[in-house]
Design a protein around this motif. Structure first.
Motif, PDB file in Angstrom:
ATOM      1  N   UNK B  32       0.808  -1.230   0.000  1.00  0.00           N
ATOM      2  CA  UNK B  32       0.000   0.000   0.000  1.00  0.00           C
ATOM      3  C   UNK B  32       0.840   1.279   0.000  1.00  0.00           C
ATOM      4  N   UNK B  42      -4.446   8.934  -2.350  1.00  0.00           N
ATOM      5  CA  UNK B  42      -4.693   9.146  -0.918  1.00  0.00           C
ATOM      6  C   UNK B  42      -4.999   7.796  -0.285  1.00  0.00           C
ATOM      7  N   UNK B  43      -4.912   7.715   1.050  1.00  0.00           N
ATOM      8  CA  UNK B  43      -5.141   6.416   1.693  1.00  0.00           C
ATOM      9  C   UNK B  43      -6.554   5.891   1.445  1.00  0.00           C
ATOM     10  N   UNK B  44      -7.543   6.806   1.342  1.00  0.00           N
ATOM     11  CA  UNK B  44      -8.911   6.332   1.092  1.00  0.00           C
ATOM     12  C   UNK B  44      -9.017   5.743  -0.315  1.00  0.00           C
ATOM     13  N   UNK B  45      -8.175   6.240  -1.239  1.00  0.00           N
ATOM     14  CA  UNK B  45      -8.213   5.687  -2.603  1.00  0.00           C
ATOM     15  C   UNK B  45      -7.499   4.335  -2.663  1.00  0.00           C
ATOM     16  N   UNK B  46      -6.339   4.259  -1.987  1.00  0.00           N
ATOM     17  CA  UNK B  46      -5.588   2.999  -2.021  1.00  0.00           C
ATOM     18  C   UNK B  46      -6.354   1.898  -1.268  1.00  0.00           C
ATOM     19  N   UNK B  47      -7.201   2.298  -0.338  1.00  0.00           N
ATOM     20  CA  UNK B  47      -7.976   1.301   0.409  1.00  0.00           C
ATOM     21  C   UNK B  47      -8.929   0.537  -0.509  1.00  0.00           C
TER      22      UNK B  47
END
Lengths: 314, 119
Positions: B32, B42-47
């Protein structure tokens, strides 16, 4: 589970289920280790190629699996119900991540789904199953622990890489070490089950899970994170093993395809975990609030299982 | 080959598929930070890599489970594995060339729903 139920003779099923449980625990150890080792030498797209090894499984299936199993129990496929369920899950996940309007849509679709599943003769999901509150409480625990574990599995690599500058290989090694304890816990808990009972072990697991999240919330440092990761994995395995044995009991004498609903709840939890954690991380730019949220979810396990009485007709 | 031996090999094959499906569920988590950096996410996208996986497996497991009453299980497994391999090759081809969008990761997970037949 479906394949084991359909293809393996009853006396060999416990062996098959235990194989699968140990392999899943093992996978949580091997996955990060393989990924860490590969990323340290190559770029991350090489991870896609790991799954090409499934060609071997295809060859084994062609050689050893009977071409046709018993298809006499087929009652028809509820295409409309399946499609609506698909959109409900997508809207639920989009609702948390993108816009709350999707949640309203998911709520509306849930009402239509309930009506449809009541009306159609061979529904995709039996609604009466969801009226069994003991079953619903048990699968909610499954959903919670998957939200917490997968949320942790999403946050911890980011935390270790961004805040402690650890390489992918070192992160993989931490996960591997933690998962070894988790695999051992799976075997150990299986032996404790007959003596201590499902509920006691779930309470013990939930307490360990809460402890792990408290460590992550209050303390910093790689050693503490490693310890908390180990506790998180052990607690997950403990609850999972106990829950796998508890859920069929809550169904009384109706155990069968209904276990798929339990699997569905687990997988929805797996999707919601990273989603909620990433949302909190983006909103607060801090890891602690996400761990606190997970802690509050774990706290719900105790009232959910309080005075849980298992149907006697199994 | 004796029936008992065949049955043991079948159990081992199902366990191997479980192992692959479970490994795949956590394989990308370690990457990640790298994915986030390389694709500027962004972290919400990579999630969505993890979310997409679980979402497709959630829906796939129950659909494959129901279809197992209508279609030969071996055929279902082979369809799942075929999609799995196709997704792996496409994923590596596109991302290896660094010319892809995050959406393509979703296709990779389409075949994964077949593996949880034994989950």
């Amino acid at each position: 589970m479906v394949a084991v139920r359909l293809m393996i003779e009853p006396q060999r099923r416990p062996l098959a289920f235990s194989f699968i449980s140990v392999e899943i625990a093992l996978a949580i150890a091997l996955g990060p280790l393989i990924a860490g080792a590969l990323i340290s030498r190559f770029s991350w797209p090489v991870l896609f190629l790991v799954m090409l090894v499934s060609i071997l499984a295809a060859w084994l299936l062609l050689s050893f699996m009977p071409p046709v199993n018993d298809l006499s129990g087929y009652k028809g496929f509820d295409y409309l119900g399946a499609t609506m369920l698909f959109f409900f899950i997508v809207m639920l996940l989009l609702g948390v991540n993108l816009s709350y309007y999707y949640l309203l849509g998911a709520g509306g679709l849930l009402v239509v789904l309930a009506w449809w599943f009541n009306k159609t003769p061979a529904p995709f999901i039996e609604v009466k199953l969801l009226k069994n509150l003991v079953f619903v409480r048990a699968i909610t625990v499954g959903l919670i622990i998957n939200v917490v574990l997968l949320g942790g599995l999403f946050l911890l690599p980011l935390l270790l890489a961004n805040s402690y500058q650890l390489s992918s290989l070192k992160v993989g090694l931490i996960f591997f070490g933690a998962s070894i304890f988790s695999s051992l816990a799976s075997l150990f808990v299986g032996r404790l089950l007959p003596n201590y009972g499902n509920l006691t072990l779930i309470y013990v697991g939930a307490t360990l899970m809460a402890l792990s999240l408290l460590l992550l919330y209050f303390f910093t440092g790689v050693a503490i994170i490693g310890l908390a990761t180990g506790l998180l994995f052990i607690s997950y395995s403990t609850i999972q093993v106990a829950l796998n044995s508890l859920v069929p009991l809550t169904l009384g004498n109706k155990v069968g395809l209904d276990l798929e609903v339990y699997n569905l709840a687990n997988f929805i939890g797996m999707a919601l975990g990273p989603e909620i954690s990433s949302k909190i991380l983006d909103a607060t730019h801090s890891y602690e609030p996400a761990f606190l949220f997970s802690l509050s979810l774990v706290g719900l396990i105790f009232p959910l299982l309080f005075r849980l009485t298992i149907p006697k007709n199994q | 080959m004796k029936t008992k031996t065949k049955s043991t090999v079948l159990v081992l094959t199902l366990a191997f598929l479980s192992l692959l499906a479970a490994i795949n569920a956590v394989l990308f988590n370690i990457a990640f930070p790298n994915i986030s950096r390389d694709l500027h996410l962004a972290s919400s996208q990579v999630s969505w890599i993890a979310i997409g996986y679980s979402m497709v497996v959630a829906i796939g497991s129950i659909i494959y489970g129901k279809l197992a009453d209508a279609i030969s299980l071996r055929k279902l497994f082979l369809i799942g594995i075929g999609l799995f391999i196709l997704g792996s090759l496409l994923g590596h081809y596109h991302f290896g060339a660094h010319a892809a969008s995050q959406r393509r990761l979703g296709f990779y997970h389409l075949g994964d729903g077949g593996c949880p037949l034994n989950d």
